[in-house]
Design an enzyme around this catalytic site. Structure first.
Site, PDB file in Angstrom:
ATOM      1  N   ASP A 127       0.725  -0.806  -0.050  1.00 60.51           N
ATOM      2  CA  ASP A 127      -0.224   0.551  -0.184  1.00 60.51           C
ATOM      3  C   ASP A 127       0.291   1.381  -0.252  1.00 60.51           C
ATOM      4  O   ASP A 127       2.067   1.541  -0.651  1.00 60.51           O
ATOM      5  CB  ASP A 127      -0.693  -0.307   1.254  1.00 60.51           C
ATOM      6  CG  ASP A 127      -2.235   0.565   1.099  1.00 60.51           C
ATOM      7  OD1 ASP A 127      -3.222   0.781   0.435  1.00 60.51           O
ATOM      8  OD2 ASP A 127      -1.795   2.112   1.614  1.00 60.51           O
ATOM      9  N   TYR A 143      -2.579  11.578   1.163  1.00 58.19           N
ATOM     10  CA  TYR A 143      -3.502  10.855  -0.603  1.00 58.19           C
ATOM     11  C   TYR A 143      -3.460  12.459  -1.082  1.00 58.19           C
ATOM     12  O   TYR A 143      -2.960  12.206  -2.654  1.00 58.19           O
ATOM     13  CB  TYR A 143      -4.248  10.673   0.072  1.00 58.19           C
ATOM     14  CG  TYR A 143      -5.545   9.231   0.675  1.00 58.19           C
ATOM     15  CD1 TYR A 143      -5.626   8.312  -1.103  1.00 58.19           C
ATOM     16  CD2 TYR A 143      -4.926   8.314   1.247  1.00 58.19           C
ATOM     17  CE1 TYR A 143      -5.378   6.516  -0.947  1.00 58.19           C
ATOM     18  CE2 TYR A 143      -4.937   6.996   1.828  1.00 58.19           C
ATOM     19  CZ  TYR A 143      -5.590   6.413   0.235  1.00 58.19           C
ATOM     20  OH  TYR A 143      -5.516   4.925   1.502  1.00 58.19           O
ATOM     21  N   HIS A 151      -4.375  -7.615   0.490  1.00 58.80           N
ATOM     22  CA  HIS A 151      -3.925  -5.889   0.624  1.00 58.80           C
ATOM     23  C   HIS A 151      -3.000  -6.356   1.754  1.00 58.80           C
ATOM     24  O   HIS A 151      -2.474  -5.530   2.017  1.00 58.80           O
ATOM     25  CB  HIS A 151      -4.698  -5.794   0.547  1.00 58.80           C
ATOM     26  CG  HIS A 151      -3.938  -4.022   0.495  1.00 58.80           C
ATOM     27  ND1 HIS A 151      -3.902  -3.614  -1.007  1.00 58.80           N
ATOM     28  CD2 HIS A 151      -4.752  -2.748   1.710  1.00 58.80           C
ATOM     29  CE1 HIS A 151      -2.870  -2.127  -0.732  1.00 58.80           C
ATOM     30  NE2 HIS A 151      -3.364  -1.735   1.053  1.00 58.80           N
TER      31      HIS A 151
END
Length: 381
Positions: free
Chosen positions: A178, A304, A355
């Site tokens: 990630d 982000y 994930h």
């Protein structure tokens, strides 16, 4: 200040009492108008988890676990970086830097710390031992929150190189998934002195030309990427464009914060739709608590805003390993990776896992890390 300071985690009881009062005052929405998870977390599922949070969950257990690993802080680029530091009992252990992502934390790695740092105690070989450094990303967990912009993955990579140098490690390897993969890729691009190789369990690479002549693996990879963009990426677009706005919800509502994370733990794990078969309630709530107690909904979302564009191919010439877990949100074929990564020393596809690889399938994750970096131990590269 460049000192390394021991950090003991002790959350004031008043904060836990406030959490319980907020849970008691939750205003719940009506139930969803479809069955299942199509509209998000089903009301009955989140109510069940929150009821356990309020009436059965013990934060002090998690607090003791983290303190037992050995926690530290050090100031780097005006940010107080929190990290776990676990020295292996084996003198020739290889230093390994592990970086988490969102909605993760250092807790993602709690099941692999023992086997990686002390393999003999877990049925392994001392030759596979690692010294572990597990930092919390800036704005996440118990690390400080950036007070200005421009703290993206490239800056964090430089901070991590400083951290390893400050700890006295003159040769080390790095791993991430990630956001941890983006930071680790940035480390590989920067190739700071001492970095011997990297390993990823998430990779975002695409070929320069997506024409019609794609083989089956490429078609599957494109389909998976399209599904993520069309169905799963709304959270990322929101956090990348309006992190402050979503931050108000996540700062004020523990149930909102819980739902925001619980849904991703279910959707991105290899659980056949039943997340409780992979994670215990305690494990999920431990993760949620590291966001709630530190009020890091907004500060974690800002990564982000800072770095969404960093998930793109970058050339790396250092030794690189990759482990493809089947439920990972991306599944690039090796030939795409070879365009930008010139020195792939390990590439493997697993039969299970998603994930949150270290969190979901710790034994497989440990084996992948050992196998990948064994080659660097042998060669001394």
């Amino acid at each position: 200040m460049t000192d390394i300071r021991p950090f003991t985690l002790t959350i004031d009881q008043a904060e836990l009492d406030d959490l319980n009062r907020r849970i008691d005052r939750t205003r719940w929405p009506e139930r969803e108008t479809v069955d299942g998870w199509e509209q998000g977390v089903p009301t009955d599922r989140l109510r069940r988890l929150v009821d356990y949070w309020r009436n059965g969950y013990d934060w002090r257990r998690c607090e003791a676990m983290l303190n037992g690993f050995g926690q530290y802080k050090t100031l780097i680029d005006e940010i107080d970086v929190h990290f776990l530091h676990i020295r292996s009992p084996h003198a020739n252990a290889m230093p390994l830097l592990l970086t988490h992502g969102w909605p993760g934390s250092v807790i993602e790695f709690h099941k692999v710390i023992g086997p990686l740092s002390d393999p003999v105690a877990h049925g392994g070989d001392a030759a596979d031992a690692f010294h572990l450094v597990v930092p919390s990303l800036p704005g996440f967990g118990f690390s400080g929150k950036p007070a200005h912009s421009d703290i993206g993955v490239e800056t964090i990579a430089r901070m991590w190189a400083t951290l390893m140098q400050r700890l006295g490690y003159d040769r080390y390897v790095a791993q991430g998934g990630d956001w941890g993969s983006a930071v680790t890729v940035s480390l590989g691009v920067q190739a700071p002195p001492g970095l011997a190789g990297v390993h990823l369990n998430m990779m975002t690479v695409m070929p320069p030309d997506l024409g019609s002549d794609l083989d089956a693996a490429e078609q599957a990879a494109v389909a998976k990427a399209k599904h993520f963009a069309d169905v799963e990426s709304a959270y990322a677009r929101l956090q990348a464009t309006r992190p402050q706005t979503i931050g108000y919800l996540l700062a004020d509502s523990p149930v909102g914060q819980a739902g925001w994370i619980y849904e991703k733990l279910r959707t991105w794990s290899d659980c056949d739709g039943e997340v409780e078969t992979i994670f215990t309630d305690d494990e999920m709530l431990d993760t949620i608590m590291l966001y709630w107690l530190t009020n890091s909904g907004a500060s974690s979302a800002r990564l982000y805003w800072e770095s969404m564009g960093s998930f793109r191919p970058h050339r790396i010439d250092l030794p690189l390993g990759y482990s493809q877990f089947p439920a990972e949100i991306m599944a690039p074929p090796r030939k795409w990776a070879e365009v930008v990564f010139s020195n792939i020393i390990h590439w493997n596809s697993l039969d299970k896992g998603g994930h949150f690889a270290a969190f979901e399938q710790p034994a497989l994750f440990v084996d992948e890390i050992r196998t990948c970096f064994r080659q660097l131990r042998r060669s001394g590269a």
